[in-house]
Write a protein that holds these residues in place. Structure first.
Motif, PDB file in Angstrom:
ATOM      1  N   UNK A  56     -16.530   0.785 -40.587  1.00  0.00           N
ATOM      2  CA  UNK A  56     -15.821   1.199 -39.217  1.00  0.00           C
ATOM      3  C   UNK A  56     -16.254  -0.189 -38.203  1.00  0.00           C
ATOM      4  N   UNK A  57     -17.345  -0.821 -38.469  1.00  0.00           N
ATOM      5  CA  UNK A  57     -18.016  -1.836 -37.628  1.00  0.00           C
ATOM      6  C   UNK A  57     -17.471  -3.160 -38.068  1.00  0.00           C
ATOM      7  N   UNK A  58     -17.275  -3.461 -39.385  1.00  0.00           N
ATOM      8  CA  UNK A  58     -17.026  -4.690 -40.019  1.00  0.00           C
ATOM      9  C   UNK A  58     -15.584  -4.965 -40.212  1.00  0.00           C
ATOM     10  N   UNK A  59     -14.852  -3.939 -40.601  1.00  0.00           N
ATOM     11  CA  UNK A  59     -13.471  -4.202 -40.774  1.00  0.00           C
ATOM     12  C   UNK A  59     -12.595  -4.971 -39.524  1.00  0.00           C
TER      13      UNK A  59
END
Length: 410
Positions: free
Chosen positions: A327-330
């Motif tokens: 959810x943070x990296x994408x």
């Protein structure tokens, strides 16, 4: 020739080089190289005053060693003059194996070869050149000298190395919370059962020392902007190695090129004296000259990273309590791809990692307090401040570092 010299140090005042051996060591090219390696690497990008070198630090640690051993002599402990000289020599040389930007260069160019190991190889080579005058110093450094407290003074949680770098890094960075009362700490040192201990009335000084270390790690050594800059330099060197492996001829000094193009082991250092000379020819200037030259390299990844670091356009960085998920990296990946970064290049612009801070490693290397009744207690047990016990816990933080507003191709 008079080899007894006095050096004016901004932290302690006058430092004395008290013997011919110490003078000869300071004059040697192995030690003079430390003038060209900054103690805190890229930290001046955060604290502009942090421009001091490992040369400064090593001299300061030698000075504190002298002070501490004289204080122990005053307490009635029998310490021979050759032992004092050997301990000063050992602490003077303890950082010889650091390359430019220390841990950054270690992790990319010399993975698996720790700077302490290279230090020992260099000390042995110096000993060969000096006809065995460093025999005792090397034994102390390795921890095999019969009187074990000497090794503790060189490498432990209460050694002269830490005492100097906390005071010195605090002084030059301007982070006053890192300042410690080294003079008082040294006066409180004692020897019991052949180990370095602290008098009970020195408990407050130890508490201050441990708190200062914890604060310096979060405010300086693990400062998030510094972590970002180090990550960028790591990726620059990694990209340069990748391009070299593909057969590209990158601008670099001859010695730096040797390390970019090869994977050396500790055995290589032990077997090839010329490799040690190549290593000793490396300093911060080699890396910066290459980074400047690579800003014009046709590879867009290498040139972008180099120009960004030089101009201090650093990657953004965020800390997390847990390892960041998709959810943070994408969304960060999607932004980078939209900025012209290719899928195969994402790892250079989106970096995840973790960092830990443990101010006091109670189990591995306890600090012992000598109580008035003669018993020895761990500082965490001797102190009535509960935070000392808390300092033994490892604090772990995860981070994501990424290029923001990257426009790589057109």
């Amino acid at each position: 020739m008079n080899k007894r010299k006095i050096i004016n140090d901004p932290v302690y005042g006058f430092i004395t080089i008290s013997s011919d051996l110490l003078f000869d060591l300071v004059e040697h090219p192995y030690f003079q190289r430390l003038r060209r390696i900054k103690q805190l690497g890229l930290a001046d990008l955060v604290y502009p005053g942090a421009l001091h070198t490992r040369f400064h630090h090593a001299l300061g640690a030698m000075h504190l060693m002298s002070q501490a051993l004289r204080a122990l002599q005053e307490r009635g402990h029998l310490i021979w003059e050759p032992e004092i000289e050997a301990a000063q020599a050992a602490i003077l040389l303890h950082d010889l194996g650091h390359g430019p930007f220390s841990h950054v260069l270690e992790s990319v160019l010399l993975p698996g070869v720790h700077h302490e190991s290279i230090t020992l190889v260099m000390m042995k080579e110096l000993n060969r050149q000096m006809d065995g005058r460093l025999d005792i110093a090397i034994q102390m450094f390795e921890g095999v000298y019969p009187r074990k407290f000497f090794h503790q003074m060189i490498s432990s949680q209460l050694d002269m190395d830490r005492m100097d770098y906390l005071n010195r890094d605090s002084f030059y960075s301007g982070v006053v919370e890192g300042s410690i009362g080294a003079d008082r700490l040294i006066k409180m040192l004692d020897i019991s059962q052949d180990q370095l201990v602290v008098e009970e009335k020195g408990i407050l000084s130890i508490e201050n020392f441990l708190h200062a270390r914890r604060l310096m790690y979060w405010q300086v050594y693990l400062h998030k902007t510094l972590l970002s800059a180090q990550a960028m330099l790591t990726e620059i060197l990694r990209r340069a190695r990748e391009l070299s492996a593909r057969g590209e001829n990158l601008f670099a000094t001859a010695d730096f090129s040797r390390f970019l193009n090869n994977n050396f082991t500790l055995a290589d250092f032990e077997e090839n004296p010329d490799l040690l000379e190549s290593f000793n020819n490396l300093d911060d200037n080699d890396v910066w000259a290459s980074v400047k030259g690579w800003t014009k390299h046709p590879d867009p990844v290498l040139s972008f990273l180099c120009k960004s670091l030089l101009d201090r356009h650093l990657f953004k960085i965020s800390f997390f309590e847990e390892a960041p998920g998709e959810e943070i990296l994408k969304p960060l990946r999607e932004n980078l791809l939209a900025g012209g970064v290719m899928e195969s290049e994402l790892s250079y612009f989106l970096i995840t990692g973790e960092t830990t801070n443990s101010a006091y490693e109670k189990e591995q290397d306890p600090i012992k307090v000598k109580m008035k009744n003669g018993t020895l207690l761990d500082i965490a047990d001797a102190s009535d401040i509960p935070t000392i016990e808390a300092l033994t816990k490892i604090v772990r933080k995860y981070y994501v570092c990424w290029g923001k507003n990257v426009s790589l191709r057109g």
